[in-house]
Design a protein around this motif. Structure first.
Motif: not given
Length: 626
Positions: A64-65, A68-69, A71-72, A75, A80, A83, A104, A109
């Motif tokens: 999940p983290r 999150y990174l 999709q930000q 970032s 990205r 990740c 997840c 994503a």
């Protein structure tokens, strides 16, 4: 200390892996973006070829983290991208890993990431999507949930050879014939296609798949050409509309059927020949090509007739090339779809092809790196175990040799092989009249027992039976005898295990040890036997079986004064474990050994010109002085 039969490499213990996994996840939450980036890069390096590390990171909440990174928008592109690379590596582990990623919501994503203008990030997302969609646990429908995805993927085909390769591979794996009875996921952003909706082939066809992919057949990249060809084979399968369209498509002024025929030529890779043959076959079935076209029919007949011979020769060649060179083994495995082809070869109807595929696998299994990566990613152990269930002896010999390598301590395949009932199979091999199968059966059990849990050791002893174990110890072949002694040595490691096994099998083991030490055996056999005694002497209660056996004590004394330094040193290990003064009853044992002349021999050995014997003797004498 117990002497354990060493294997070439060691992996970190689970507790260390778990601790480091927590460290990696914690770093993802650092307020400093540069430290987060470095943490993701370090995580990427840590998970390569390490399925335990991958599983730990997933359990500890890394996914999940990472998503999150990824999709930000704040970032960096590099973060990205990294990740996406780590998520792709996690997906290359077990099927359970892929299920966790799907839970997840990784696919939406990654698909969102394809809208980025940054090519490197797009390629990383596509590479991860390729890995997920090629997994058997991923529903193909997830590619078609959002109606905007397919046209966007078509548009991305022109970006780079990597987008071409990955997108074509995704299409070929997600183009299935469907027979649906119900539909719908709750809260889907777009409704899923239902039973009365268009099938995958039609969706791809309507979005211009034929026109967009056709020109890729002339790409300078073999991987791109091959994936494009596979796309056409799945698009044309039982689909007259696509087949009729393909007949009239031009690529660089040449019709597609003519290109397919050229790809059947013998100078082309076998995979390309066979896939081209599929395309032409489907077109013939659809009536798009006349079946009496000599150029096609004769070539198809020729290739299909000799397909087995071609594959057999290819597997043999790869087996020979990779036998003794790690770099060559790496290049072979990195060949596009090589592992898939080998795995498929294991289930071929032709015995010769099956045998050559197993030989190729055996050759590649000599690579520690590949055992930890490609062999695990492709779950090679599953088809190998099937081969071992029912095959001629010539196939069984090579397959069981390969299994020996997959059971080495550092191989991630060891655990699932154990869970699949391998012990019973291997124990049965030790009873074979075929010498090679007996050797491989006991060899595999020896590898299995190395640093194993007590239950596994107990299962091995139960599966073998005491009678069979001592039948192997009296085998006329020295290889069988040595591997059986190696098995015993690995079983008799770790004090609780030593005491438990000797409490139930001690009498028989001591009898076998006595017979071997008295027999006409070579130095290596007797050295291995003395090492088993040293392990027994390391037990808490087991050592009493030596101390109460005057015959064994005299034999240890005899080998301490032997002319061969290896045997002297092995006998010295026995004495050291018996007299160690920090253990209960050491004084009584020291006194008894002094009475039979052991101390006198230790004094003589302390003057030995052999530094190992000299040091070991001095250390033992210090126990008497302490």
């Amino acid at each position: 200390m117990a002497c354990v039969l060493e294997t070439p490499l060691r992996m970190s213990v689970l507790s260390e892996v778990t601790a480091s996994s927590r460290h990696y996840v914690d770093r993802l939450f650092d307020p400093d973006p540069q430290k987060v980036l470095q943490g993701v890069i370090d995580m990427k390096n840590a998970v390569i070829g390490n399925n335990k590390q991958k599983a730990n990171l997933i359990v500890l909440g890394a996914v999940p983290r990472l998503l999150y990174l990824l999709q930000q928008e704040t970032s960096s592109t590099e973060l990205r991208t990294e990740c996406a690379v780590v998520l792709g590596s996690l997906a290359m582990g077990t099927e359970n890993n892929v299920k966790s990623l799907l839970d997840c919501h990784i696919i939406p994503a990654l698909l969102q990431g394809l809208l980025s203008p940054e090519l490197k990030f797009i390629e990383a997302c596509l590479r991860c999507l390729r890995t997920i969609f090629t997994s058997p646990v991923t529903p193909e429908e997830l590619l078609y949930t959002d109606a905007t995805v397919i046209p966007h993927l078509m548009a991305l085909l022109s970006r780079s050879r990597y987008t071409q390769e990955y997108i074509c591979q995704i299409f070929s794996h997600c183009c299935k014939l469907r027979h649906w009875h119900s539909c719908g996921f709750k809260s889907s952003p777009q409704p899923l296609l239902c039973a009365n909706g268009p099938d995958h082939q039609t969706i791809l066809f309507n979005h211009g798949a034929v026109q967009n992919i056709a020109h890729l057949l002339s790409s300078t990249s073999y991987k791109v050409r091959m994936q494009a060809l596979k796309c056409f084979s799945v698009l044309a399968f039982e689909n007259p509309q696509v087949s009729m369209t393909l007949v009239n498509v031009l690529v660089d002024g040449e019709l597609l059927p003519q290109i397919f025929v050229k790809m059947l030529q013998r100078d082309k890779p076998i995979e390309m020949q066979l896939t081209s043959a599929k395309c032409l076959t489907y077109m013939c079935r659809a009536g798009a090509i006349q079946t009496d076209d000599n150029c096609i029919v004769l070539k198809l007949d020729h290739d299909l007739k000799h397909a087995h011979e071609l594959r057999q020769a290819a597997f043999k060649l790869y087996a020979s090339l990779g036998a003794n060179d790690e770099d060559i083994r790496k290049k072979i495995i990195e060949t596009e779809n090589m592992m898939d082809r080998i795995v498929n070869g294991l289930s071929e109807s032709s015995i010769k092809v099956r045998l050559s595929a197993v030989r190729c696998l055996h050759s590649l299994s000599r690579s520690v790196q590949q055992l930890r990566t490609s062999f695990q990613d492709h779950a090679v152990w599953k088809p190998l175990m099937k081969v071992l269930q029912n095959a001629p002896d010539e196939v069984l010999v090579v397959a069981s040799s390969t299994l020996c390598n997959l059971l080495l301590e550092f191989s991630p395949s060891k655990e699932p092989i154990l869970e699949s009932g391998a012990i019973e199979l291997l124990c049965s091999l030790t009873q074979s009249e075929n010498l090679a199968l007996r050797v491989n059966g006991i060899w595999a059990l020896m590898n299995m027992a190395f640093q194993a849990e007590q239950k596994i050791k107990a299962d091995i002893l139960q599966g073998l039976s005491t009678e069979q174990l001592f039948q192997l110890l009296s085998d006329s072949d020295v290889n069988v005898l040595m591997k059986t002694l190696g098995l015993l040595r690995n079983l008799l490691s770790t004090r609780p295990h030593i005491d438990q096994i000797m409490s139930t099998h001690g009498k028989q083991i001591m009898q076998a040890v006595t017979l071997i030490l008295e027999g006409e055996h070579n130095i290596e056999v007797k050295e291995q036997t003395l090492c088993i005694l040293a392990n027994i002497a390391d037990g808490t209660t087991a050592k009493e079986l030596i101390m109460t056996n005057d015959d064994i004590l005299q034999k240890i004394k005899y080998y301490m004064s032997h002319s061969n330094a290896k045997l002297q040193l092995a006998a010295m290990f026995c004495i050291s474990n018996l007299i160690w003064n920090e253990e209960e009853g050491s004084q009584e044992r020291q006194d008894k050994l002094r009475d039979i002349g052991i101390v006198d021999i230790l004094h003589k050995l302390s003057q030995s010109s052999d530094p190992n014997l000299c040091d070991k003797a001095k250390t033992a004498l210090q126990q008497y002085l302490a």
